[in-house]
Design a protein around this motif. Structure first.
Motif, PDB file in Angstrom:
ATOM      1  N   ILE A 103       8.616  34.722  -5.313  1.00 18.63           N
ATOM      2  CA  ILE A 103       8.760  33.998  -6.586  1.00 18.63           C
ATOM      3  C   ILE A 103      10.208  33.545  -6.708  1.00 18.63           C
ATOM      4  O   ILE A 103      11.136  34.320  -6.451  1.00 18.63           O
ATOM      5  CB  ILE A 103       8.373  34.875  -7.792  1.00 18.63           C
ATOM      6  CG1 ILE A 103       6.898  35.280  -7.702  1.00 18.63           C
ATOM      7  CG2 ILE A 103       8.646  34.142  -9.107  1.00 18.63           C
ATOM      8  CD1 ILE A 103       6.464  36.247  -8.793  1.00 18.63           C
TER       9      ILE A 103
ATOM     10  N   CYS B 103      12.863  31.532  -9.417  1.00 23.10           N
ATOM     11  CA  CYS B 103      13.084  31.028 -10.764  1.00 23.10           C
ATOM     12  C   CYS B 103      14.374  30.212 -10.784  1.00 23.10           C
ATOM     13  O   CYS B 103      15.398  30.645 -10.241  1.00 23.10           O
ATOM     14  CB  CYS B 103      13.193  32.165 -11.772  1.00 23.10           C
ATOM     15  SG  CYS B 103      11.658  33.113 -11.978  1.00 23.10           S
TER      16      CYS B 103
ATOM     17  N   LEU C 170       5.558  33.808 -14.380  1.00 23.54           N
ATOM     18  CA  LEU C 170       4.877  32.525 -14.210  1.00 23.54           C
ATOM     19  C   LEU C 170       4.260  32.042 -15.514  1.00 23.54           C
ATOM     20  O   LEU C 170       3.060  31.773 -15.617  1.00 23.54           O
ATOM     21  CB  LEU C 170       3.817  32.636 -13.112  1.00 23.54           C
ATOM     22  CG  LEU C 170       4.342  33.049 -11.738  1.00 23.54           C
ATOM     23  CD1 LEU C 170       3.189  33.165 -10.741  1.00 23.54           C
ATOM     24  CD2 LEU C 170       5.384  32.058 -11.230  1.00 23.54           C
ATOM     25  N   LYS C 171       5.082  31.936 -16.511  1.00 22.36           N
ATOM     26  CA  LYS C 171       4.687  31.424 -17.822  1.00 22.36           C
ATOM     27  C   LYS C 171       5.885  30.660 -18.364  1.00 22.36           C
ATOM     28  O   LYS C 171       6.999  30.751 -17.823  1.00 22.36           O
ATOM     29  CB  LYS C 171       4.281  32.560 -18.756  1.00 22.36           C
ATOM     30  CG  LYS C 171       5.413  33.535 -19.065  1.00 22.36           C
ATOM     31  CD  LYS C 171       4.940  34.665 -19.985  1.00 22.36           C
ATOM     32  CE  LYS C 171       6.089  35.593 -20.351  1.00 22.36           C
ATOM     33  NZ  LYS C 171       5.626  36.692 -21.245  1.00 22.36           N
TER      34      LYS C 171
ATOM     35  N   GLU D  61       4.116  38.564 -11.699  1.00 22.28           N
ATOM     36  CA  GLU D  61       3.681  37.176 -11.868  1.00 22.28           C
ATOM     37  C   GLU D  61       3.364  36.865 -13.326  1.00 22.28           C
ATOM     38  O   GLU D  61       3.721  35.800 -13.835  1.00 22.28           O
ATOM     39  CB  GLU D  61       2.458  36.904 -10.990  1.00 22.28           C
ATOM     40  CG  GLU D  61       2.770  36.843  -9.510  1.00 22.28           C
ATOM     41  CD  GLU D  61       1.584  36.374  -8.689  1.00 22.28           C
ATOM     42  OE1 GLU D  61       0.492  36.170  -9.283  1.00 22.28           O
ATOM     43  OE2 GLU D  61       1.734  36.207  -7.454  1.00 22.28           O
TER      44      GLU D  61
ATOM     45  N   ASP E 107       4.457  26.947  -4.486  1.00 16.68           N
ATOM     46  CA  ASP E 107       4.281  25.979  -5.578  1.00 16.68           C
ATOM     47  C   ASP E 107       5.596  25.334  -6.013  1.00 16.68           C
ATOM     48  O   ASP E 107       5.620  24.570  -6.989  1.00 16.68           O
ATOM     49  CB  ASP E 107       3.635  26.663  -6.789  1.00 16.68           C
ATOM     50  CG  ASP E 107       2.241  27.188  -6.486  1.00 16.68           C
ATOM     51  OD1 ASP E 107       1.537  26.553  -5.677  1.00 16.68           O
ATOM     52  OD2 ASP E 107       1.867  28.247  -7.039  1.00 16.68           O
TER      53      ASP E 107
ATOM     54  N   CYS F 124       9.760  29.177 -13.314  1.00 19.40           N
ATOM     55  CA  CYS F 124       9.465  30.016 -12.159  1.00 19.40           C
ATOM     56  C   CYS F 124       8.237  29.490 -11.420  1.00 19.40           C
ATOM     57  O   CYS F 124       7.314  28.940 -12.019  1.00 19.40           O
ATOM     58  CB  CYS F 124       9.219  31.458 -12.597  1.00 19.40           C
ATOM     59  SG  CYS F 124      10.597  32.217 -13.487  1.00 19.40           S
ATOM     60  N   TRP F 125       8.238  29.693 -10.082  1.00 19.36           N
ATOM     61  CA  TRP F 125       7.119  29.278  -9.247  1.00 19.36           C
ATOM     62  C   TRP F 125       6.867  30.320  -8.161  1.00 19.36           C
ATOM     63  O   TRP F 125       7.786  31.008  -7.704  1.00 19.36           O
ATOM     64  CB  TRP F 125       7.431  27.966  -8.516  1.00 19.36           C
ATOM     65  CG  TRP F 125       7.897  26.823  -9.352  1.00 19.36           C
ATOM     66  CD1 TRP F 125       7.119  25.913 -10.033  1.00 19.36           C
ATOM     67  CD2 TRP F 125       9.253  26.416  -9.582  1.00 19.36           C
ATOM     68  NE1 TRP F 125       7.907  24.989 -10.669  1.00 19.36           N
ATOM     69  CE2 TRP F 125       9.218  25.261 -10.405  1.00 19.36           C
ATOM     70  CE3 TRP F 125      10.492  26.912  -9.177  1.00 19.36           C
ATOM     71  CZ2 TRP F 125      10.377  24.612 -10.832  1.00 19.36           C
ATOM     72  CZ3 TRP F 125      11.647  26.268  -9.587  1.00 19.36           C
ATOM     73  CH2 TRP F 125      11.578  25.122 -10.409  1.00 19.36           C
ATOM     74  N   ARG F 126       5.600  30.434  -7.726  1.00 16.52           N
ATOM     75  CA  ARG F 126       5.349  31.052  -6.427  1.00 16.52           C
ATOM     76  C   ARG F 126       5.987  30.159  -5.371  1.00 16.52           C
ATOM     77  O   ARG F 126       6.078  28.947  -5.536  1.00 16.52           O
ATOM     78  CB  ARG F 126       3.859  31.183  -6.170  1.00 16.52           C
ATOM     79  CG  ARG F 126       3.110  32.087  -7.150  1.00 16.52           C
ATOM     80  CD  ARG F 126       1.636  32.140  -6.787  1.00 16.52           C
ATOM     81  NE  ARG F 126       0.873  32.930  -7.740  1.00 16.52           N
ATOM     82  CZ  ARG F 126       0.294  32.422  -8.828  1.00 16.52           C
ATOM     83  NH1 ARG F 126       0.415  31.112  -9.096  1.00 16.52           N
ATOM     84  NH2 ARG F 126      -0.384  33.198  -9.656  1.00 16.52           N
TER      85      ARG F 126
END
Length: 399
Positions: free
Chosen positions: A311, A313, A282-283, A278, A295, A290-292
Motif C-alpha cells: 500500500i 499513500c 483505502l478510504k 486496507e 492500483d 492511498c492505493w494498493r
C-alpha cells in the motif's frame, strides 16, 4: 526540413574510447525550477542564456535517491529498483535500506537492477569520476567509477568543485572524460526553512559561486570550450502546511503494519492484519490518498517492482505522513518538503546544458527526467542502455 534537422540531432555518433568533449554532470539537490528566476545566480543564468534550459519533471516518488538513479540510468524508479529513500526487498528479509545506513547504501545489491552511465561508459574505455553522486560508492555490476569520493554532507559547493577539478590535474591520459558533482545544501535549506526563505537564497548564491569557481577552473586548465556542462536538479520543494500533517498512529494500531512515513509513505501489513490496514487506509482522507500497489495511477509509472510496498499513500503538497515509530517527531513547521505528485509544478526542477555540442539560446518545453540519460550518453558518444528516456525530447538543444 525541421524533421530532417531533428533526425540528425537525435542520431547517436559512433562510439569511441575518447569522447571529443569532456562531460561534467552537476546535481543541485532540491533545485526548484523557478529558483532560477530569482536573480540570485548570475553564473547559472550565463550558462542558461548561452546554452539550453527548461523545466524538468521528476519521477515518482519525487525523492532524492530514486531520482538521482533515474538521471544516470534513464529508468524510472519502478524499473531501476531504488523505489524510495527507505525500502525493503523480499530477497533480503529483515533488512531495511535507508539513506543513513552506509552498509546498505554502498551494497550493489540495491543498485543492480539498472546500469548507471559510468558502468556502461567505462566498459567502452571512458573514464568517469563521481563526486558524491548517490549510488556511486557501490560496486554495481562488478564495477565502480574510475574515481569516486565518500559522501560528506554540507561541503561548500566551491570545495566540491575544487575537489572535482583536482582529478583533471594529472597527465592527459589519466584524466576522466566525464565528471559528476553533487551539491546538497539547497535541499537542506528548503527542508529546514522553506523554499522562500533567506536561507534558500543564500544556498543558491553559494551554488552559483561554486559554478563560477568551476568556470574559472576550467579556463585556468585550458578546458573551457572543450567541456559540455549538464546541470540538473532531482526535485523541487514546497512549504509545509503543518495543520495538515497526518499521524499514522491515529489511523492504525502500532502492531498492524511496518510503515515508512513521509510524503509518499509505504505500508506493509503484518500477517493477518491485511484487511484491517486496507480498511483504514483505502478510504477517503482529507490530506492524502492511498492505493494498493497495483492500483497506483498509471501516470506515476510505479507499482510493479518487488520493493514497492503493498500500500502506498501520497500526501497532498505541504502535508506529511508521520510513521508511528516517529510519533514524537514532526517535520519543521516553517520548512518544506518534496516527494509529492511529480506533476505539481512546485516539484519541477530544471536542466541547464551548455557547451560546444549545445545550441545557444534554446528554451525547452517541460520534459521528464528520464530523458537526461540518453542526452549524456549522446554527448559522450557511448551507446545508451535500453531506458525509459527519449533523446528526441531534448534534440532541440543539440547542435
Amino acid at each position: 526540413m525541421a524533421a530532417l534537422i531533428l533526425s540528425a540531432c537525435a542520431s547517436l555518433p559512433s562510439e569511441t574510447s575518447s569522447p571529443r568533449h569532456t562531460l561534467i554532470l552537476i546535481s543541485i539537490d532540491g533545485w526548484r525550477a523557478d529558483y532560477q528566476t530569482r536573480g540570485l545566480t548570475p553564473n547559472l543564468s550565463y550558462l542558461a542564456e548561452n546554452g539550453a534550459t527548461g523545466p524538468m519533471r521528476p519521477s515518482f516518488p519525487s525523492l532524492t535517491f530514486p531520482n538521482h538513479y533515474t538521471l544516470v540510468t534513464g529508468k524510472r524508479p519502478d524499473h531501476h529498483g531504488i523505489v524510495g529513500n527507505t525500502m525493503r526487498d523480499p530477497q533480503r528479509p529483515g533488512v531495511t535500506f535507508r539513506l543513513s545506513d552506509r552498509e546498505q547504501v554502498t551494497d550493489g545489491f540495491w543498485w543492480n537492477d539498472a546500469e548507471p552511465f559510468w558502468v556502461t561508459a567505462q566498459a567502452k574505455g571512458v573514464k568517469v569520476a563521481t563526486m558524491f553522486w548517490p549510488g556511486s560508492e557501490a560496486e554495481i555490476h562488478g564495477a565502480r567509477p574510475y574515481k569516486y569520493a565518500t559522501f560528506e554532507d554540507h561541503v561548500p559547493p566551491a570545495t566540491v568543485v575544487e575537489r572535482g577539478l583536482a582529478w583533471f590535474d594529472v597527465p592527459e591520459a589519466e584524466r576522466p572524460q566525464a565528471l559528476t558533482l553533487y551539491f546538497s545544501d539547497v535541499d537542506h535549506a528548503g527542508h529546514d526553512f522553506g523554499p522562500d526563505s533567506p536561507e534558500v537564497a543564500a544556498s543558491l548564491q553559494a551554488v552559483d559561486e561554486g559554478i563560477g569557481h568551476l568556470i574559472a577552473g576550467l579556463k585556468a586548465r585550458r578546458l573551457w570550450g572543450k567541456v559540455n556542462i549538464v546541470i540538473i536538479g532531482d526535485h523541487g520543494m514546497t512549504r509545509h502546511k503543518p495543520e495538515t500533517f497526518i499521524k499514522v498512529a491515529d489511523l492504525l494500531p502500532p502492531d498492524s503494519a511496518t510503515v515508512y512515513g513521509g510524503q509518499a509513505a509505504g505500508f506493509i501489513p503484518n500477517p493477518g492484519r491485511e484487511k484491517q490496514v486496507e480498511a483504514a487506509l483505502l478510504k477517503p482522507h482529507a490530506h492524502m490518498q492511498c492505493w494498493r500497489k497495483q492500483d497506483i495511477p498509471a501516470r506515476f509509472h510505479y507499482g510493479t517492482h518487488r520493493r514497492v510496498p503493498p500500500i502506498v499513500c501520497l500526501a497532498n503538497p505541504g502535508s506529511y505522513i508521520v510513521a508511528p515509530s516517529r510519533d514524537d517527531w514532526m517535520p519543521k513547521p516553517q520548512g518544506g518538503s518534496h516527494g509529492y505528485d511529480p506533476y505539481n509544478p512546485e516539484m519541477f526542477t530544471r536542466l541547464i546544458v551548455f557547451g560546444p555540442d549545445i545550441r545557444p539560446g534554446v528554451t525547452l518545453k517541460t520534459f521528464d527526467n528520464v530523458d537526461v540519460y540518453p542526452l549524456i550518453m549522446h554527448l559522450m558518444h557511448v551507446k545508451a542502455q535500453p531506458s525509459d528516456g527519449r533523446l528526441r525530447d531534448l534534440a532541440p538543444a543539440l547542435r
